[in-house]
Design a protein around this motif. Sequence first.
Motif, mmCIF file in Angstrom:
data_model
loop_
_atom_site.group_PDB
_atom_site.id
_atom_site.type_symbol
_atom_site.label_atom_id
_atom_site.label_comp_id
_atom_site.label_asym_id
_atom_site.label_seq_id
_atom_site.Cartn_x
_atom_site.Cartn_y
_atom_site.Cartn_z
ATOM 1 N N LEU A 368 0.805 -1.224 -0.016
ATOM 2 C CA LEU A 368 -0.042 0.159 0.031
ATOM 3 C C LEU A 368 0.947 1.164 0.005
ATOM 4 C CD1 LEU A 368 -2.923 0.880 0.135
ATOM 5 C CD2 LEU A 368 -2.647 1.099 2.678
ATOM 6 N N MET A 369 0.552 2.141 -0.754
ATOM 7 C CA MET A 369 1.200 3.288 -0.972
ATOM 8 C C MET A 369 1.903 4.148 0.301
ATOM 9 S SD MET A 369 3.020 5.773 -2.612
ATOM 10 C CE MET A 369 3.008 5.134 -4.198
ATOM 11 N N ASN A 370 3.164 4.415 0.360
ATOM 12 C CA ASN A 370 3.817 5.021 1.395
ATOM 13 C C ASN A 370 4.934 6.021 0.837
ATOM 14 O OD1 ASN A 370 5.652 5.804 3.565
ATOM 15 N ND2 ASN A 370 4.895 4.211 4.643
ATOM 16 N N ASN A 371 4.627 7.129 0.747
ATOM 17 C CA ASN A 371 5.228 8.083 0.022
ATOM 18 C C ASN A 371 6.650 7.938 0.106
ATOM 19 O OD1 ASN A 371 6.702 10.975 0.099
ATOM 20 N ND2 ASN A 371 4.863 11.037 -1.291
ATOM 21 N N TYR A 372 7.239 7.810 1.482
ATOM 22 C CA TYR A 372 8.675 7.658 1.543
ATOM 23 C C TYR A 372 9.397 6.495 0.989
ATOM 24 C CZ TYR A 372 13.443 9.057 3.720
ATOM 25 O OH TYR A 372 14.408 9.282 3.739
ATOM 26 N N ARG A 373 8.610 5.485 1.270
ATOM 27 C CA ARG A 373 9.200 4.126 0.605
ATOM 28 C C ARG A 373 9.026 4.338 -0.735
ATOM 29 N NH1 ARG A 373 8.546 2.824 5.807
ATOM 30 N NH2 ARG A 373 10.392 4.107 5.668
ATOM 31 N N TYR A 374 8.316 4.678 -1.339
ATOM 32 C CA TYR A 374 8.137 4.928 -3.008
ATOM 33 C C TYR A 374 9.184 5.828 -3.741
ATOM 34 C CZ TYR A 374 4.823 1.006 -3.299
ATOM 35 O OH TYR A 374 4.232 0.032 -3.405
ATOM 36 N N LYS A 375 9.910 6.419 -2.807
ATOM 37 C CA LYS A 375 10.919 7.293 -3.349
ATOM 38 C C LYS A 375 12.214 6.464 -3.909
ATOM 39 C CE LYS A 375 10.363 11.741 -0.709
ATOM 40 N NZ LYS A 375 10.914 12.598 0.100
ATOM 41 N N GLN A 376 12.097 5.255 -3.382
ATOM 42 C CA GLN A 376 13.066 4.462 -4.053
ATOM 43 C C GLN A 376 12.695 3.879 -5.432
ATOM 44 O OE1 GLN A 376 14.930 0.079 -2.326
ATOM 45 N NE2 GLN A 376 14.004 1.722 -1.006
ATOM 46 N N LEU A 377 13.693 4.003 -6.121
ATOM 47 C CA LEU A 377 13.309 3.206 -7.552
ATOM 48 C C LEU A 377 12.736 1.731 -7.526
ATOM 49 C CD1 LEU A 377 15.948 4.737 -9.943
ATOM 50 C CD2 LEU A 377 13.657 5.692 -9.234
ATOM 51 N N ALA A 378 13.299 0.983 -6.603
ATOM 52 C CA ALA A 378 13.130 -0.404 -6.801
ATOM 53 C C ALA A 378 11.720 -0.625 -6.401
ATOM 54 C CB ALA A 378 13.820 -0.867 -6.006
ATOM 55 N N TYR A 379 11.249 0.082 -5.284
ATOM 56 C CA TYR A 379 9.800 -0.053 -5.232
ATOM 57 C C TYR A 379 8.931 0.203 -6.135
ATOM 58 C CZ TYR A 379 9.541 -0.408 0.125
ATOM 59 O OH TYR A 379 9.713 -1.126 1.582
ATOM 60 N N LYS A 380 9.068 1.376 -6.925
ATOM 61 C CA LYS A 380 8.307 1.765 -7.943
ATOM 62 C C LYS A 380 8.262 0.830 -9.013
ATOM 63 C CE LYS A 380 9.026 6.672 -7.148
ATOM 64 N NZ LYS A 380 9.852 8.068 -7.801
ATOM 65 N N GLU A 381 9.363 0.160 -9.351
ATOM 66 C CA GLU A 381 9.605 -0.719 -10.365
ATOM 67 C C GLU A 381 8.647 -2.033 -10.007
ATOM 68 O OE1 GLU A 381 12.995 -2.693 -13.242
ATOM 69 O OE2 GLU A 381 13.214 -3.446 -10.883
ATOM 70 N N TRP A 382 8.677 -2.366 -8.870
ATOM 71 C CA TRP A 382 8.029 -3.574 -8.301
ATOM 72 C C TRP A 382 6.624 -3.350 -8.331
ATOM 73 C CZ3 TRP A 382 8.689 -5.572 -2.514
ATOM 74 C CH2 TRP A 382 8.414 -6.735 -2.408
ATOM 75 N N GLU A 383 6.185 -2.308 -8.096
ATOM 76 C CA GLU A 383 4.571 -1.879 -8.258
ATOM 77 C C GLU A 383 4.381 -2.078 -9.706
ATOM 78 O OE1 GLU A 383 1.453 1.002 -6.531
ATOM 79 O OE2 GLU A 383 3.383 1.913 -7.507
ATOM 80 N N THR A 384 5.315 -1.351 -10.604
ATOM 81 C CA THR A 384 4.833 -1.339 -12.019
ATOM 82 C C THR A 384 4.786 -2.635 -12.635
ATOM 83 O OG1 THR A 384 5.960 0.720 -12.080
ATOM 84 C CG2 THR A 384 5.763 -0.446 -14.299
ATOM 85 N N LEU A 385 5.758 -3.791 -12.247
ATOM 86 C CA LEU A 385 5.585 -4.898 -12.649
ATOM 87 C C LEU A 385 4.534 -5.836 -12.182
ATOM 88 C CD1 LEU A 385 9.700 -5.706 -12.254
ATOM 89 C CD2 LEU A 385 8.244 -5.193 -14.524
ATOM 90 N N TYR A 386 3.990 -5.413 -11.053
ATOM 91 C CA TYR A 386 2.991 -6.119 -10.605
ATOM 92 C C TYR A 386 1.707 -5.761 -11.271
ATOM 93 C CZ TYR A 386 -1.021 -7.262 -7.841
ATOM 94 O OH TYR A 386 -2.477 -7.680 -7.506
ATOM 95 N N ASN A 387 1.555 -4.585 -11.616
ATOM 96 C CA ASN A 387 0.543 -3.878 -12.230
ATOM 97 C C ASN A 387 0.432 -4.329 -13.796
ATOM 98 O OD1 ASN A 387 -0.437 -2.393 -10.049
ATOM 99 N ND2 ASN A 387 0.466 -0.512 -10.835
ATOM 100 N N GLU A 388 1.670 -4.805 -14.266
ATOM 101 C CA GLU A 388 1.816 -5.125 -15.676
ATOM 102 C C GLU A 388 1.752 -6.692 -15.702
ATOM 103 O OE1 GLU A 388 5.397 -3.380 -17.064
ATOM 104 O OE2 GLU A 388 4.871 -1.697 -17.430
ATOM 105 N N GLY A 389 1.316 -7.380 -14.614
ATOM 106 C CA GLY A 389 1.155 -8.809 -14.567
ATOM 107 C C GLY A 389 2.459 -9.637 -15.027
ATOM 108 N N LYS A 390 3.676 -9.155 -14.486
ATOM 109 C CA LYS A 390 4.771 -9.462 -14.885
ATOM 110 C C LYS A 390 5.634 -10.223 -13.573
ATOM 111 C CE LYS A 390 5.690 -6.412 -18.902
ATOM 112 N NZ LYS A 390 6.658 -5.321 -19.501
#
Length: 618
Positions: A368-390
Motif C-alpha cells: 500500500l502506497m507509502n510516500n517515503y518508501r516509494y521514493k526508492q526506484l526499486a519500490y516503483k519498479e516492483w509496483e509497475t511490474l505487478y500492475n503489468e502482470g509480470k
Amino acid sequence: MRNIFIKKTILIFLSVITFFSCKTAEKTPEKQPNIVWIVSEDNSKHYLKLFDENGIETPNIASLTNQGVMFTRAFSNAPVCSVARSTIISGTYAPRTGVQFHRKSELAPLPDGLHMFPAYLKQAGYYTTNNSKEDYNFVKSDTVWDDSSKKASYRNRSENQPFFHVFNIGTSHESRIHFTKEDMDAALAKGELDSFNIQPNHPQTELFQYTNVHYRNKIQEMDQEVGAVIKELKEDGLLEDTFIFYYGDHGGVLPGSKGYLYETGLHVPMIVRVPENYKHLTHLKPGSTTENFVSFIDLAPTVLKLANVSIPEQIDGKPFLTPEETKQDHTTFGYADRFDEKYDLVRSVRKGKYKYIRNFQPFNFDGLMNNYRYKQLAYKEWETLYNEGKLNDVQSTFFKSKAPEMLFDVENDPYETKNLANDAAHKNTLLDLRSSLNTWIEGMPDLSFYPEHYIIDNALKNPVKWGQEHKKDIKKYITTANLMLQDFSSIKEKVKVSLASKDPWERYWALIVCSSFGKEANALKTTIKNIAKTDPQALNKVRAAEFLGLTKNDNPEQICLEALYSTNNPVEALLILNSITLLSSKDFGYSIQIDTSKLKPTVLKDAQVLRRIEYLIP
C-alpha cells in the motif's frame, strides 16, 4: 595497677580491631566500566557477510569479534527508527506506552516514575553523550544527556569519570539509496554490478541487482566509520575499560524490509566487545558466538546492570550479559502500526526457528502506497511490474491481501515466502505461538486496539495507567478481532452480536473482521449497510463502507468523503484516507475524488495528510 594494665590492653586491642574494620569498610569500589554504543541505521543482519553469506565484508565490525561476543539472534522490536529508539531508551514495549506510531502525532509521557535510562547512569556519576540522533516518541527531560548533539563526545567528561556514549551512523539510512536512474546508468557504465543474490520475493531485474550493490556499498562506508570510533578509543587508551556495542537500529531498506515485521525488518547484527579489565562482568566468553535471543527491550537493563545501577521495575526487558539473567525462552516480539501516512496493525512473535505474524487488518496489503518508501526506484519498479502482470506468485504477494496469520520456518525459509499456518504438520506450533502472542498483547495491554486519534484524545496523558483501566475492554476487542481466525459459519452470530454492540470499538473490530472474510461475510451486508448510514461514530461508517467496497457490494465513495470532510481531527482523517487509498488501489479500482476545499483547515495543514492527498490527487 594490674587492672589498669588490662584495661589499656583491651582498649588497644579494640582500637586495632576498629582500625582494620574501618579499612575493610572503606575498601574502594570497582570503577564502573565505560560503555559505547555504535549504532548503524537501517540495516538488518542479512547484508553483512559476518552474519550472512549473501552479505558484504565489514572488516572493522568483524574486528570487534576478536574480543567480543557475536549475537546471531538479535532483534529490534519495531522495524522503524522512532518506535525502535523509543523502545530502547525506555526499556518498555511501545504499544503499552503509547509510542508505537511513526511519525508521532503527539509525544507521550514516560510511565510514572520512569526516566529514559541514561538518566540513571548520569545520577550514578556517568558522563552521558549522544552523537546525535534521538527520534523519541516520548517527552524528553533535561536529565538524560550531558550532551546530545553532532559535537557530543566522551572526551569532554571530567578526569576519570566513566562515560556512556552513543555514536549514530546514518550512512546506511534509507535515504542513501534514493538514487536516480542516471546515477544507476553511470555506475553500470563503469561495470559496478556485483553478483549478490536477489531475495526470492523481489523481481530479478537489473535495477534490483544494482540496488543490492549500492546498499552494500553504503554498508561498507558505514563500516569505515565504525573503525574510526574504535580507533579513537584505542588512541585514548580506553579499549580495555570500555564495553563496545555495535548494532543496527532495525532492519534494512531494500523493499519490504524497513516498515515490516519480516526478518529483514527486525533481525539485526549485534556484537558486544568485552574489555579485558571487565570480562568478569559477563559469563559470555570473548571471541564466542551465541544464539541467545536478544531484543531491543533488553538493552537498557543490560547497560544498567553493567554499570551496577538498579533496574526500575517499569522496565520490560532483562539484562543479557550476566548468567543469572540470560533469557532462556528464545522468544522475541515485534510490532508495526502507522508508518508516516500508511496504517496497518501487525504483531509478531518468534520462538526458536519459527516466526508467527498476526495481521489484524489483512486487507491492508504490504505494498500500500507509502510516500517515503516509494521514493526508492526499486519500490516503483516492483509496483509497475505487478500492475503489468509480470511477477510470479511469490513476488506478487507484496501487493495482495494478507492471511490473518502467517507461520514461517525462518531457518529454512529466511525470506518468509512459504506460509505454514494451514499446514497440519505445524498446527501445534501455530497454536503455541498464537497463544504466546495473545498472552503478550493482552498482558501489556496493547493500546492499538483503539484507533490512534482516540488514544491521543483519551489515553496520552498517562497511557500505561489508562491501558490498565481499560484492560478488560482491550481484551474484548482482541477476542473480537480473533474471530477472523475461525470459519465464518461458526462465528457469524458472534460477529452479528458485536456489530450491534453499544461499544463503538467492538463494532469497529467486528467490521474489520467482516472485511477480513470478504465476500464470505456477505450474509451480514444488510446490517453493515445500515451501520454505514447510521452509526454515530464516523470511523465506523468508513469501516462499513470499506467492507462494502472491498466486496463490491456498494460504492464507498460518498460515505468515505462525508466522514473525511466532517472531521476536524487530522489523525482521524489520516485513517480515513488510508481506507480511501486502499480502495483506490489497482485490485479494487475505485476512483474517489477528493475536493480539498471541503477539508477542515486543521486537517489540511497536517504533513501526513498532505502526503496522502499528493498521492490521491496527482
